[in-house]
Design an enzyme around this catalytic site. Structure first.
Site, PDB file in Angstrom:
ATOM      1  N   HIS A  73     -26.001  35.113 -11.597  1.00  0.00           N
ATOM      2  CA  HIS A  73     -25.100  34.300 -12.384  1.00  0.00           C
ATOM      3  C   HIS A  73     -25.855  33.706 -13.560  1.00  0.00           C
ATOM      4  CE1 HIS A  73     -21.510  32.305 -13.324  1.00  0.00           C
ATOM      5  NE2 HIS A  73     -21.947  31.095 -13.074  1.00  0.00           N
TER       6      HIS A  73
ATOM      7  N   CYS B 157     -21.401  38.556 -17.800  1.00  0.00           N
ATOM      8  CA  CYS B 157     -21.715  37.115 -17.803  1.00  0.00           C
ATOM      9  C   CYS B 157     -22.923  36.748 -18.640  1.00  0.00           C
ATOM     10  CB  CYS B 157     -21.776  36.548 -16.394  1.00  0.00           C
ATOM     11  SG  CYS B 157     -23.050  37.216 -15.325  1.00  0.00           S
TER      12      CYS B 157
END
Lengths: 313, 317
Positions: A164, A89
């Site tokens: 994240h 990510c």
């Protein structure tokens, strides 16, 4: 899905050389120590901001776009990819900024990748990213060298934080939030390139405020033009020198990151042991190490009793 | 089924679960593991100590390596431990009924730790060097002496004990957060903890140790160390002083210290044999799996080599 992706550190030096190794020219990253528009403006031109946040497993993740608006049309026109692999990510967020700009020299390989995936829907773009040997290879080359522990395939446990990455960047006059876990890019309203440093601040502030302060850790990295370029243009020799030093330090750190230290550690330990034996201090030395470990354990007990996050030893 | 000697047997009581509360049962009992020759499986059993029947009240079949006992030291009212499984979310709580060595009823003595350790060793199933099994007490009596060395190793996989719980639900909360950890490596970071404070390699190399070591080092030793570093960070035609400076910076770097932590975790997590072999560090036979701290075993093995060198009057760099 071909091959594993390892975790990489969210660090300006890692990201700068990651994009450099992908073939991108004249782009670097700067850690945003403060949420300050003026500070950000000084790094202009600013291409985007990568926002990393970590929260403990078990915390509810806010999946709904509580701020801004879903822009489903945009996901066709801009590079937006659904996230398929957790460990990828960071790189995915970086690419969300890079591939949406026309003013950057991406190098041949990334340019090809961009053209190749132009017509794909978001899920397929995500797949293409995770299958790209080039991107995965460069990404993994920055993973910490841990020859024994396969971090790539380890599932998250209670012990891990979930983390994240989200990218923010102005595209076609609109400030977009690009989050691979969302169904589409999120629009935060009109924003020119020049306005980005100002307008991004309240957006980030609102994002940070969504989470209880004690349970979240975050990191902000601005993607900017190589700072040496503007410094050279305005004749700021000191700045160029400072940035060169910074680059040297980043290169050094990246070398260490990818190095397997087991052999070195063994050589150092051998000599440390020999020297302690010669001095007659071996037992004392081991005892001190045990004491430190005990102290850490006691500290953890205390801290966990106060329900706070625990720092690594 | 013919009577079979258990692999291990200790006095322990059961606990039951009532919602989020764990309630210990007063009844004196016996916890034991044995290998059943009929089904050839490992059984984990509990029965009341006064029971006339040979059959246990509780009988769990254990797949070797799947289960472990973790002790909970935060409870002050008893020595509670839990049996947990990698393959399922089953949990069974027990409390030690062996003679307490302290007036603090929640305190785990070194001998108590030893029991947990031995149960965990037995839960791994038959091992190649089974020498440890022969020591373990038979029958329902606690064996008072196990030989001089009480093997303190931590119980596998447990998190460090948490602080005193405020009430039963906190107790359970802490217990659950402790036992939901798989016993695997944490990858480089400091998350992996055992019950006992075992050493981490980075604690052995603080600058108080490395600074004098480096200062006294000969150029031969320095070159050995340098050859184990990425060549990109060594200046060309470096002098001895420059090389020492590079080594010093590396020793202080977060990257090196993280790798020491990762190496310690790897050693403890079953990597001792492989790592020692690849480095040419000679372990004593049967040393792996004794349950002593694997990092300590590793350092002791290095110590033995250095002592031999000193005795043989070989050059020590």
């Amino acid at each position: 899905m071909s091959g594993g992706w390892n975790t990489i550190e969210s660090d300006a030096g890692v990201f700068t050389y990651l994009v450099d190794n992908l073939g991108v020219k004249n782009v670097q990253f700067e850690e945003m120590i403060a949420l300050d528009a003026d500070y950000l403006k000084q790094q202009s031109p600013v291409y985007g901001v990568i926002f990393l946040f970590k929260y403990p497993v078990g915390q509810k993740k806010t999946d709904e776009a509580v701020d801004g608006q879903y822009d489903f049309v945009a996901s066709e026109n801009i590079f937006f990819a659904n996230q398929t692999i957790q460990n990828a990510c960071a790189t995915q967020a970086i690419l969300s900024v890079l591939l949406n700009r026309e003013d950057l020299d991406l190098g041949d390989q990334l340019r090809e990748f961009k053209e190749f995936t132009q017509a794909f829907p978001a899920e397929l773009r995500g797949e293409a990213l995770s299958n790209s040997e080039l991107i995965r290879g460069v990404h993994n080359s920055f993973a910490r060298s841990s020859p024994f522990i396969d971090e790539g395939t380890r599932a998250a446990t209670e012990d891990d934080d979930l983390y994240h990455f989200i990218a923010y960047t102005p595209i076609n006059g609109i400030l977009y939030e690009i989050d691979g876990l969302q169904p589409s890019p999120i629009s935060h309203g009109r924003c020119t390139e020049e306005e980005f440093s100002e307008k991004i601040i309240p957006v980030l502030q609102r994002r940070i405020e969504r989470y209880p302060a004690t349970e979240i850790r975050f990191n902000l990295l601005a993607m900017v033009q190589d700072l040496r370029i503007r410094a050279a243009e305005i004749g700021d020799v000191e700045m160029v020198a400072r940035e060169d030093e910074k680059r040297k330090m980043w290169i050094w750190e990246n070398e260490l990151r990818r190095h397997n230290f087991v052999g070195f550690a063994h050589e150092v330990l051998k000599r440390a042991v020999a020297s302690k034996l010669t001095d007659g201090k071996y037992d004392e030395w081991i005892g001190e190490a045990k004491q430190k470990a005990q102290d850490r354990m006691d500290e953890r007990k205390k801290v966990r009793g106060e329900k706070e996050d625990i720092a690594s030893p | 089924m013919a009577a079979v000697a258990p692999l291990i047997s200790i006095k322990a009581g059961k606990c039951t679960q009532n919602g989020t509360n764990i309630l210990s049962q007063a009844e004196p009992g016996l916890l034991y593991l044995y290998h059943n020759p009929d089904d050839e499986l490992l059984h984990f059993c509990w029965k009341p100590r006064g029971a006339v029947e040979p059959a246990p009240e509780d009988d769990l079949i254990i797949i070797p390596g799947d289960a472990r006992i973790i002790k909970y030291t935060g409870c002050t009212t008893g020595r509670v431990m839990v049996l947990k499984f990698s393959s399922s979310s089953q949990r069974h709580f027990f409390w030690l009924q062996t003679k307490a060595e302290s007036t603090d009823s929640g305190h785990w003595s070194a001998r108590d730790d030893g029991w947990v350790h031995r149960i965990n060793a037995a839960l791994q199933g038959p091992q190649d060097d089974d020498e440890e099994m022969g020591d373990i007490g038979l029958g329902s009596e606690e064996v008072e002496e196990e030989g001089s060395a009480s093997r303190r190793g931590g119980a596998d996989g447990g998190r460090a004990p948490v602080s005193q719980p405020q009430g039963q639900s906190d107790f359970l909360q802490n217990l659950i957060s402790q036992i939901q950890l798989p016993g695997g490596a944490r990858g480089g970071g400091g998350g992996y903890q055992q019950q006992e404070p075992t050493i981490s390699l980075h604690d052995l190399l603080p600058s108080t140790t490395t600074a004098p070591l480096l200062a006294a080092m000969t150029s031969g030793a320095v070159d050995d160390l340098i050859s184990n570093l990425p060549q990109g960070i060594i200046p060309r035609n470096a002098t001895l002083a420059q090389k020492k400076e590079v080594i010093r910076k590396v020793l202080h770097s977060p990257q090196f210290n993280q790798s020491l932590i990762g190496l310690s975790v790897a050693l403890r997590d079953g990597g001792l044999r492989g790592i020692s072999d690849s480095l040419g560090v000679r372990l004593a036979p049967g040393e792996v799996g004794t349950g002593s701290d694997q990092v300590t075993i590793f350092v002791e093995a290095i110590k033995r080599e250095e002592e031999k060198k000193a005795d043989g009057n070989m050059d020590i760099d």
